[in-house]
Design an enzyme around this catalytic site. Structure first.
Site, PDB file in Angstrom:
ATOM      1  N   HIS A  95       0.715  -0.747   0.001  1.00 43.32           N
ATOM      2  CA  HIS A  95      -0.115  -0.002   0.313  1.00 43.32           C
ATOM      3  C   HIS A  95       0.553   1.277   0.431  1.00 43.32           C
ATOM      4  O   HIS A  95       0.532   2.254   0.188  1.00 43.32           O
ATOM      5  CB  HIS A  95      -1.057   0.049   1.443  1.00 43.32           C
ATOM      6  CG  HIS A  95      -0.424   0.675   2.452  1.00 43.32           C
ATOM      7  ND1 HIS A  95       0.734  -0.546   3.005  1.00 43.32           N
ATOM      8  CD2 HIS A  95      -0.402   1.459   3.962  1.00 43.32           C
ATOM      9  CE1 HIS A  95       1.424  -0.371   3.978  1.00 43.32           C
ATOM     10  NE2 HIS A  95       0.651   0.957   4.822  1.00 43.32           N
TER      11      HIS A  95
HETATM   12  N1  UDP Z   1      -3.478  -5.228   9.424  1.00 44.77           N
HETATM   13  C1  UDP Z   1      -4.429  -5.737   9.135  1.00 44.77           C
HETATM   14  N2  UDP Z   1      -5.561  -6.389   8.052  1.00 44.77           N
HETATM   15  C2  UDP Z   1      -4.881  -6.316   7.177  1.00 44.77           C
HETATM   16  C3  UDP Z   1      -3.980  -5.695   6.970  1.00 44.77           C
HETATM   17  C4  UDP Z   1      -2.944  -4.972   7.767  1.00 44.77           C
HETATM   18  O1  UDP Z   1      -4.992  -6.698  10.168  1.00 44.77           O
HETATM   19  O2  UDP Z   1      -5.957  -6.485   6.028  1.00 44.77           O
HETATM   20  C5  UDP Z   1      -2.365  -5.054  10.089  1.00 44.77           C
HETATM   21  C6  UDP Z   1      -1.545  -5.548  10.185  1.00 44.77           C
HETATM   22  O3  UDP Z   1      -1.090  -6.172  11.587  1.00 44.77           O
HETATM   23  C7  UDP Z   1      -0.274  -4.060  10.492  1.00 44.77           C
HETATM   24  C8  UDP Z   1      -0.594  -2.877  10.580  1.00 44.77           C
HETATM   25  O4  UDP Z   1      -2.290  -3.821  10.348  1.00 44.77           O
HETATM   26  O5  UDP Z   1       0.491  -4.201  11.187  1.00 44.77           O
HETATM   27  C9  UDP Z   1      -1.491  -1.348  10.102  1.00 44.77           C
HETATM   28  O6  UDP Z   1      -0.872  -2.219   8.801  1.00 44.77           O
HETATM   29  P1  UDP Z   1      -0.254  -1.546   7.237  1.00 44.77           P
HETATM   30  O7  UDP Z   1       0.619  -2.257   6.187  1.00 44.77           O
HETATM   31  O8  UDP Z   1      -1.842  -0.722   7.009  1.00 44.77           O
HETATM   32  O9  UDP Z   1       0.357   0.009   7.459  1.00 44.77           O
HETATM   33  P2  UDP Z   1       1.952   0.168   8.231  1.00 44.77           P
HETATM   34  O10 UDP Z   1       2.865  -1.301   9.615  1.00 44.77           O
HETATM   35  O11 UDP Z   1       3.484  -0.114   6.938  1.00 44.77           O
HETATM   36  O12 UDP Z   1       2.276   1.176   8.598  1.00 44.77           O
END
Ligand code: UDP
Length: 358
Positions: free
Chosen positions: A197
């Protein structure tokens, strides 16, 4: 009873808040209470409500409804809403997590009112100023009174910038991953979890197309199925690339596009996969917590210890995916190296906060 005002707004922050919320409830002797403000940054039910339910987070005391779609105007709306909440509940400190716009808006609002700021999961650096998260991290660290760094590398980053932080015995996201998977069976299958993403991967349509082809080709070659929970930002780009039949195009390459899943389902997918391919900061670390190797489709990472230990490899060019995935698929992670603590970091963090603010 001293009061913390916790600023939450985005999916990774709901998850991070869960560990400290459990610690506050457990350590009654420390006497903390918590109010929560939801900034409305992620308001979609699939990116927000489900996390409050699954993670047993208390309902927010304040909820903002952002009107603007433009970043600067949204930041101002968040700051105003947070300022009003601070004035209403007079907290002893404002607590912010991670590196989103909500994190920075919370820190700026608290700073203007002279309220101590606690930044948890602080001091991480990817050294990539093109990532909006890196800019938010640096600015928030500079405003904060108490910096809680999750790793020794993060502490070193801080020293290099001439500021000083506190090192608890680990990282709260690792706490959560261990806590919510403790009763989960972790039989590895020949499947892959894919998430992406980051604007650098999904806003550039030719690059996104290259990723889909290289990941899909690898899956087909190895007779592997990939589950792909699609972030709303990524879905927009996939529709622009392949039209309304985008999910059918992916399926022909063994990639099963699904809606974003809840946290428990996400952990189950990680735990039962033979490989995680992701550009997410959180998921690369959750892969380690669930003993699954990963390919991180980014130029750099703020979680460098994963790469140093070989649990993750960085893959910046879609043409290198084949080699990186071959190297990681089925690799064993025994969990013997303790990169992020023993799952009790939140207790330590609460103790540090109590000492610093008393
Ligand atoms: N996550 C979730 N469902 C999904 C994708 C991600 O529960 O379909 C959780 C996952 O635990 C991850 C958190 O959301 O650590 C944050 O994810 P994201 O990739 O959006 O953000 P980033 O960690 O890159 O800031």
């Amino acid at each position: 009873m001293p009061l913390l005002l916790t600023i939450l707004g985005a999916r990774p922050q709901f998850i991070k808040a869960s560990a400290l919320t459990r610690a506050i409830a457990k350590k009654i002797d420390l006497g903390w209470s918590q109010s929560i403000i939801h900034t409305g940054q992620h308001y979609d039910a699939k990116l927000s409500d489900i996390f409050f339910e699954e993670l047993n987070l208390p309902r927010p005391d304040f909820i903002l409804r952002l009107q603007s779609s433009e970043r600067e105007a949204r930041m101002n709306e968040m700051k105003l809403g947070i300022t009003n909440a601070i004035n209403e509940c007079s907290p002893d400190a404002v607590l912010v997590y991670g590196d989103t716009d909500s994190t920075l808006a919370g820190a700026q609002a608290a700073d203007e009112l002279g309220i101590p700021i606690i930044h948890i999961v602080a001091c991480l650096r990817s050294f990539d100023l093109e990532m909006p998260e890196e800019v938010n991290r640096i600015a928030t660290d500079k405003l904060s009174s108490i910096l809680i760094a999750p790793t020794t590398t993060a502490i070193e980053n801080l020293h290099n910038e001439g500021i000083f932080g506190n090192a608890p015995g680990g990282d709260i996201m690792h706490d959560n991953a261990l806590y919510f998977t403790k009763d989960m069976q972790g039989l590895k299958s020949k499947s892959v979890l894919l998430t992406m993403h980051r604007p650098s991967n999904v806003d550039d349509l030719p690059r996104l197309e290259s990723w889909i082809h290289s990941i899909g080709d690898w899956c087909m070659l190895h007779h592997v199925e990939a589950a792909f929970p699609v972030h709303p930002r990524t879905k927009k780009s996939l529709v622009a690339l392949f039209g309304l039949v985008w999910s059918q195009v992916l399926l022909k390459k063994n990639i099963h596009a699904i809606d974003p899943v809840g946290y428990i389902e996400l952990l189950r997918l990680i735990k039962t996969s033979g490989l995680v391919i992701t550009d997410s900061g959180g998921i690369q670390k959750e892969a380690y917590s669930c003993e699954t190797p990963s390919v991180v489709i980014r130029r750099n990472t703020e979680w460098v210890e994963l790469v140093n230990a070989g649990h993750a490899v960085l893959c910046f060019e879609p043409k290198d995916l084949n080699e990186c995935a071959n190297a990681q698929f089925g690799r064993t992670i025994d969990g013997e190296d303790v990169l992020y603590g023993d799952g009790e970091a939140a207790d330590d963090i609460l103790r540090i906060i109590t000492e610093k603010l008393s």
